[in-house]
Design a protein around this motif. Structure first.
Motif, mmCIF file in Angstrom:
data_model
loop_
_atom_site.group_PDB
_atom_site.id
_atom_site.type_symbol
_atom_site.label_atom_id
_atom_site.label_comp_id
_atom_site.label_asym_id
_atom_site.label_seq_id
_atom_site.Cartn_x
_atom_site.Cartn_y
_atom_site.Cartn_z
ATOM 1 N N GLN A 118 0.834 -1.194 0.000
ATOM 2 C CA GLN A 118 0.000 0.000 0.000
ATOM 3 C C GLN A 118 0.871 1.246 0.000
ATOM 4 N N ILE A 119 0.592 2.138 -0.960
ATOM 5 C CA ILE A 119 1.265 3.426 -1.031
ATOM 6 C C ILE A 119 0.234 4.485 -0.658
ATOM 7 N N GLU A 120 0.482 5.207 0.395
ATOM 8 C CA GLU A 120 -0.505 6.150 0.911
ATOM 9 C C GLU A 120 -0.885 7.161 -0.160
ATOM 10 N N GLY A 121 -2.176 7.369 -0.289
ATOM 11 C CA GLY A 121 -2.695 8.295 -1.304
ATOM 12 C C GLY A 121 -4.061 7.820 -1.755
ATOM 13 N N GLY A 122 -4.114 7.184 -2.917
ATOM 14 C CA GLY A 122 -5.352 6.586 -3.382
ATOM 15 C C GLY A 122 -6.331 7.575 -3.988
ATOM 16 N N LYS A 123 -7.544 7.078 -4.216
ATOM 17 C CA LYS A 123 -8.556 7.878 -4.908
ATOM 18 C C LYS A 123 -8.849 9.192 -4.190
ATOM 19 N N LEU A 124 -8.839 9.160 -2.858
ATOM 20 C CA LEU A 124 -9.194 10.378 -2.124
ATOM 21 C C LEU A 124 -8.128 11.463 -2.244
ATOM 22 N N SER A 125 -6.961 11.110 -2.718
ATOM 23 C CA SER A 125 -5.917 12.131 -2.916
ATOM 24 C C SER A 125 -6.064 12.826 -4.258
ATOM 25 N N LEU A 126 -6.950 12.305 -5.108
ATOM 26 C CA LEU A 126 -7.167 12.920 -6.413
ATOM 27 C C LEU A 126 -8.176 14.060 -6.294
ATOM 28 N N PRO A 127 -8.035 15.094 -7.084
ATOM 29 C CA PRO A 127 -9.034 16.163 -7.080
ATOM 30 C C PRO A 127 -10.421 15.619 -7.417
ATOM 31 N N THR A 128 -11.444 16.299 -6.951
ATOM 32 C CA THR A 128 -12.824 15.839 -7.168
ATOM 33 C C THR A 128 -13.100 15.594 -8.645
ATOM 34 N N ALA A 129 -12.659 16.489 -9.494
ATOM 35 C CA ALA A 129 -12.926 16.355 -10.928
ATOM 36 C C ALA A 129 -12.201 15.163 -11.537
ATOM 37 N N ASP A 130 -11.171 14.675 -10.835
ATOM 38 C CA ASP A 130 -10.378 13.571 -11.376
ATOM 39 C C ASP A 130 -10.728 12.212 -10.765
ATOM 40 N N GLN A 131 -11.822 12.124 -10.021
ATOM 41 C CA GLN A 131 -12.190 10.845 -9.429
ATOM 42 C C GLN A 131 -12.354 9.721 -10.465
ATOM 43 N N PRO A 132 -12.882 9.986 -11.669
ATOM 44 C CA PRO A 132 -12.963 8.917 -12.676
ATOM 45 C C PRO A 132 -11.604 8.300 -13.010
ATOM 46 N N ARG A 138 10.844 7.701 1.372
ATOM 47 C CA ARG A 138 9.397 7.864 1.337
ATOM 48 C C ARG A 138 8.962 8.881 2.392
ATOM 49 N N SER A 139 7.843 9.511 2.142
ATOM 50 C CA SER A 139 7.344 10.517 3.076
ATOM 51 C C SER A 139 6.996 9.895 4.426
ATOM 52 N N SER A 140 7.280 10.601 5.497
ATOM 53 C CA SER A 140 6.903 10.154 6.836
ATOM 54 C C SER A 140 5.689 10.921 7.337
ATOM 55 N N LYS A 141 5.193 11.844 6.538
ATOM 56 C CA LYS A 141 4.055 12.662 6.932
ATOM 57 C C LYS A 141 2.766 11.993 6.471
ATOM 58 N N GLU A 142 1.853 11.808 7.400
ATOM 59 C CA GLU A 142 0.572 11.186 7.074
ATOM 60 C C GLU A 142 -0.226 12.102 6.160
ATOM 61 N N VAL A 143 -0.833 11.507 5.122
ATOM 62 C CA VAL A 143 -1.625 12.300 4.182
ATOM 63 C C VAL A 143 -2.864 12.836 4.881
ATOM 64 N N ASP A 144 -3.112 14.111 4.738
ATOM 65 C CA ASP A 144 -4.307 14.727 5.290
ATOM 66 C C ASP A 144 -5.343 14.836 4.166
ATOM 67 N N PHE A 145 -6.343 13.958 4.224
ATOM 68 C CA PHE A 145 -7.349 13.955 3.162
ATOM 69 C C PHE A 145 -8.374 15.072 3.341
ATOM 70 N N GLY A 146 -8.384 15.656 4.511
ATOM 71 C CA GLY A 146 -9.251 16.805 4.748
ATOM 72 C C GLY A 146 -10.696 16.547 4.394
ATOM 73 N N SER A 147 -11.267 17.463 3.629
ATOM 74 C CA SER A 147 -12.689 17.380 3.285
ATOM 75 C C SER A 147 -12.994 16.229 2.336
ATOM 76 N N ALA A 148 -11.974 15.591 1.761
ATOM 77 C CA ALA A 148 -12.215 14.478 0.849
ATOM 78 C C ALA A 148 -12.917 13.317 1.546
ATOM 79 N N LYS A 149 -12.800 13.255 2.873
ATOM 80 C CA LYS A 149 -13.456 12.191 3.635
ATOM 81 C C LYS A 149 -14.844 12.588 4.125
ATOM 82 N N THR A 150 -15.210 13.827 3.935
ATOM 83 C CA THR A 150 -16.516 14.290 4.398
ATOM 84 C C THR A 150 -17.593 13.885 3.401
#
Length: 953
Positions: free
Chosen positions: A564-578, A745-757
């Protein structure tokens, strides 16, 4: 009869003949039973697996017992009868299947309605652990017992004995079950079923394949009397047409004694019924074509010819034939795959269909082809000519060598994994055995080594040409959304014209070597800890790659892996979810920088490493299972996808190719219309949860994906999970040289912010959706929004509530009303999105029964809200889950659920620790409180999916 010349020649050429050896010594059969030779051993020289005990009772009942330790507690019981729809008379069509249903509806010693309840109280879940099926020539019953308890096994054999001769066929029970059987027919007889029936009428006319479908005929099912069924039951459910199979961690001697006690008094009719018709065809029949048109089917061709053959028991001769033709089919498939990827052709998929010894005197030779709507004129000659190319020019040394590598690995891996093969594999093989003999993996490896020298390019090429060179008078069946302008005559003419076209020799492919072994200096381990009570080792490398290892012996020579590489669909901009969907469908098939996907599969031949790489909501990566020795190759492959993905344009084209057909059929069935419609109504246009417009996917490409992902693959935190037969030191060294050697690799946890709301629309009430399937099919669903899974006790409570609801729904809708074949309930509480969850009740039926279906659901929900359920229902609902805990921690899949994120999600470890104890502590009162909290009748979404034709009429 002596051995054929081919078999004798094979033995002489190989230098040694493998002969059958006696079964290993076993305790004598108990009084009242006799040991027998392995099933079908009289027709073969092959060596049977000596770990299986075969026996027979004086009444003719055959049995097979195999002790097996995986899962450690599960015991599988199967009872099969050599009786199916092929034996039915015209006015009996469907009654073999109806009889199967009646086995659960009362017998001499089990009142109507009590068998399922009895099984639930024993810890078996109806449908999952308790099931039955009816085919053309066999009816079988299965019980999957959750533990090897002698008392439980006794009850299982008691119920099988009741099924064997004691089904009561009470006329009232028959009438009540009649609706369930008809509902099953209604659910199954969609356009795909109609297509398959029409194909069988062309390909196998006047045989039971086309005239005796197990589901039967409606008028027979509607009018058959209990006495008629009982008469058929007495005729065919006789000991000498039955076989009993028991597999699991059992004492075979004790099982044999119990079989004698339970089944020795079973007496058959005494009549000799003979063999069920095996079918016969005219080998010289002329070419013929037929077309099935329906607005919802995918365009596909079945091209097949029946040729003369002979009965082919499980012998060296047949093994040699099967191996050659299997290799040939794989090579042709590879060639077609390459052409499809490299050229812009409307082919969606294809394959060869070959079966020797078909109906004991024929062979089936043919191909299947699927293409885009309206493409049959294009794809037919492409595939026909590529098959004929193989007939005329054969195969290359390189192609045969690649296949041999695959077979070498497959047979060798099977030997290593057999000690922990799950019991269901052995039980299913024995239950469904026709003319074959059950052999061991070790023996199959020895046999392969003797046959391997005969797998030359000339031998495989000759065998393929011998069969497919006779494909000159085929039956051609086309299923199409719109048959115009196709006619049977144009189909035959197109095939004939294609055969006139000359073919050229295929391009020779060069052998390839693996080219991804160096990813930089070996990574250093900076942290190495152990979670002692769970036996999980956690390692962190200097580049911040995390590794979690759980060594087990549950699957011999198998390692399950995740990356698993941290990121995923929720790291993509809303318009780029497809683009997440695009990545899932195209990224891995884009291959690597050094290999396209076909070359990649070729260079991986002989290994179990697989190109699995996609996206999840919060990470990019993949998961799979390999043999232990392939861990390094799998990790090299994953590291290569991280550092050098291929991003090839042909993968984009292949992703886009089926989209128009897929989108055109979103409302083709009630189920697909429900899935799409529910998501849209509950989520609005939220691109995280609804299918995007087709234009959004057609516009997706690798340039946009690379821009959206940015540097996540190169810098995102990596976590690797390994579970199984793994050498910890070797695994750490492998990771150090592969993903552990990648740049920091980054040691900072990805902040998905409003993407999880998230939020549901709140559009409560009734929503009518429409499908273009059959006019008598309805899908129905009611959904309540709940919450996320942060409260583990609540999550388990809601799961138990769903099990209770499912039992009550089956009681009312299936058994009480006979309005549906099945009903379900489920709870889904998100571990990604805060406060998001759903509780769902689903069923299907006939639109005319909508009112009574909804009334029954309303009644069940009102019952769940009125008071805590009674003790018996509560125990029946929770018992299967409680029993599953016996093997829960002895399954690699269970451990992978926490090992994959043991460092990034440590809170999941505590859930694992307390899961069983906490589940046991849940009370009916707590379930009731949860129901009252969430199942508010005024805050639910009800989806009725009805046929468009009903509305139009």
């Amino acid at each position: 009869m002596g051995k054929s010349f081919a078999v004798i020649a094979l033995a002489l050429l190989s230098g040694a003949l493998i002969v059958a050896t006696p079964a290993s010594a076993a305790p004598a059969a108990p009084a009242g039973a006799t040991r027998t030779a392995p099933w079908n051993s009289e027709t073969t020289e092959l060596e049977a697996d000596s770990r299986i005990i075969y026996g027979r009772l004086p009444n003719g009942l055959r049995y097979a017992i195999r002790r097996n330790e995986r899962p450690e507690n599960q015991v599988l019981v199967r009872l099969a009868f050599e009786f199916g729809s092929a034996a039915e008379a015209d006015d009996e069509q469907g009654l073999a299947h109806f009889i199967e249903h009646m086995a659960f509806n009362g017998s001499t010693n089990v009142p109507e309605g009590e068998m399922v309840r009895m099984l639930e109280r024993l810890g078996l879940s109806f449908g999952a652990d308790t099931n039955a099926s009816t085919g053309f020539v066999r009816t079988q019953y299965k019980l999957d017992l959750p533990k090897a308890d002698p008392a439980l096994i006794e009850r299982a054999l008691f119920l099988m004995r009741e099924t064997a001769s004691e089904i009561s066929f009470n006329s009232g029970a028959v009438d009540r079950e009649r609706g369930v059987v008809i509902a099953e027919m209604r659910d199954r007889e969609n356009f795909n079923f109609q297509r398959n029936r029409a194909a069988s009428e062309l390909l196998y006319p006047d045989s039971y394949f086309s005239t005796r479908y197990p589901i039967g005929k409606l008028d027979v099912l509607q009018n058959a009397s209990a006495e008629k069924m009982k008469s058929l039951y007495r005729k065919w459910y006789v000991p000498d047409r039955a076989r009993l199979v028991i597999v699991g961690p059992i004492d075979p001697a004790a099982i044999e004694r119990e079989i004698v006690r339970k089944f020795s008094n079973w007496q058959g009719s005494g009549a000799t019924l003979g063999e069920i018709d095996r079918c016969s065809f005219d080998n010289d029949r002329p070419a013929k074509a037929a077309i099935f048109s329906h607005p919802e089917v995918y365009e596909a061709l079945n091209i097949e010819q029946i040729v003369a053959d002979k009965k082919r028991p499980d012998t060296f001769e047949r093994a040699l034939l099967d191996l050659k033709m299997g290799m040939a089919a794989a090579i042709v498939a590879d060639r077609i795959s390459r052409k499809s990827r490299n050229e812009d052709i409307p082919l969606l998929n294809s394959g060869l269909s070959f079966a020797a010894g078909f109906c004991d005197q024929h062979a089936r030779v043919g191909m299947t082809i699927a293409g885009k709507d309206g493409s049959w004129k294009t794809v037919l000659p492409i595939v026909e000519q590529m098959v004929r190319q193989a007939v005329e020019f054969g195969f290359s040394e390189q192609e045969i060598s690649e296949q041999i590598k695959r077979y070498d690995a497959a047979f060798d891996n099977a030997v290593k994994s057999e000690p922990t093969t799950v019991s269901s594999s052995f039980a299913n093989e024995l239950t469904n055995l026709d003319d074959d003999i059950v052999t061991s993996a070790e023996y199959r490896l020895r046999l392969w080594k003797q046959l391997r020298p005969f797998m030359t390019k000339d031998a495989v090429s000759r065998e393929f040409a011998q069969w497919y060179g006779r494909l000159d008078r085929p039956r051609i069946f086309l299923s199409s959304k719109n048959s115009d302008p196709a006619t049977p005559e144009t189909l035959l003419a197109a095939f004939s014209e294609s055969r006139k076209q000359p073919v050229e020799a295929p391009t020779q492919r060069a052998s390839l070597e693996w080219g991804y072994t160096d990813f930089g200096p070996r990574g250093d381990v900076v942290e190495d800890k152990s979670i002692a009570d769970l036996g999980i080792r956690t390692v962190r490398f200097s580049n911040n790659v995390r590794l979690n290892i759980k060594r087990t012996d549950f699957e011999k020579d198998r390692v399950r892996w995740t990356l698993q590489i941290e990121g995923g669909k929720l790291s993509l901009p809303t318009a780029d979810q497809p683009l997440g969907m695009f990545m899932d469908g195209a990224f891995a098939s884009g291959g690597l920088g050094k290999y396209d996907i076909d070359d990649l599969r070729a260079v991986l031949a002989g290994t179990t490493a697989s190109p699995a790489f996609a996206s999840a909501p919060t990470y990019f990566g993949g998961a799979g299972a390999i043999v232990s020795k392939d861990l390094e190759r799998q990790m090299q492959l994953l590291a290569a996808y991280v550092t050098d993905p291929g991003y090839r344009e042909e993968a984009v084209k292949l992703f886009r190719r089926p989209l128009p057909e897929f989108y055109a059929r979103l409302d083709a069935t009630p189920g697909s219309a429900l899935t799409i419609g529910q998501a849209r109504i509950m989520n609005g246009d939220d691109p995280r949860f609804v299918l995007p417009p087709i234009d959004a996917l057609l516009a997706a490409d690798f340039e946009r994906l690379r821009a959206a992902i940015g540097t996540q693959l190169q810098s995102g935190a990596i976590e690797v999970g390994l579970v199984g037969d793994v050498d910890e030191a070797a695994a750490i060294d492998t990771i150090a040289r592969t993903v552990g050697a990648l740049p920091q690799r980054s040691s900072k946890e990805v902040d998905f912010g409003s993407a999880k709301t998230t939020s549901f629309t709140g559009s409560y009430g009734i929503h009518t959706l429409y499908h273009r399937g059959e006019a008598n099919q309805l899908s129905w669903r009611r959904v309540w929004s709940t919450t996320d899974d942060s409260d583990f006790r609540l999550e388990q409570t809601m799961s138990l509530l769903a099990d209770i609801a499912r039992i009550r729904l089956i009681d009312e809708l299936r058994e009480g009303l006979g309005a549906t074949y099945g009903a379900g309930a489920g709870s889904d509480m998100s571990d990604v999105y805060p406060e998001r969850g759903m509780f769902t009740i689903s069923t299907s039926g006939d639109p005319k029964d909508l009112e009574k279906i909804e009334a029954a659901v309303d009644e069940v929900v009102a019952e769940l809200l009125a008071a805590p359920v009674n003790a018996d229902l509560f125990e029946r609902a929770r018992k299967p889950t409680l029993e599953s805990y016996a093997d829960w921690k002895k399954r690699n899949a269970t451990w992978m659920d926490i090992v994959d994120e043991a460092q990034s999600a440590p809170d999941r470890l505590q859930r694992f620790r307390i899961s069983e104890e906490q589940y046991r502590s849940i009370t009916p009162q707590q379930v009731w409180e949860a129901a009252k909290r969430f199942l508010d009748p005024k805050k639910s979404y009800t989806f009725r999916v009805v046929p468009k034709v009903a509305v139009q009429n």
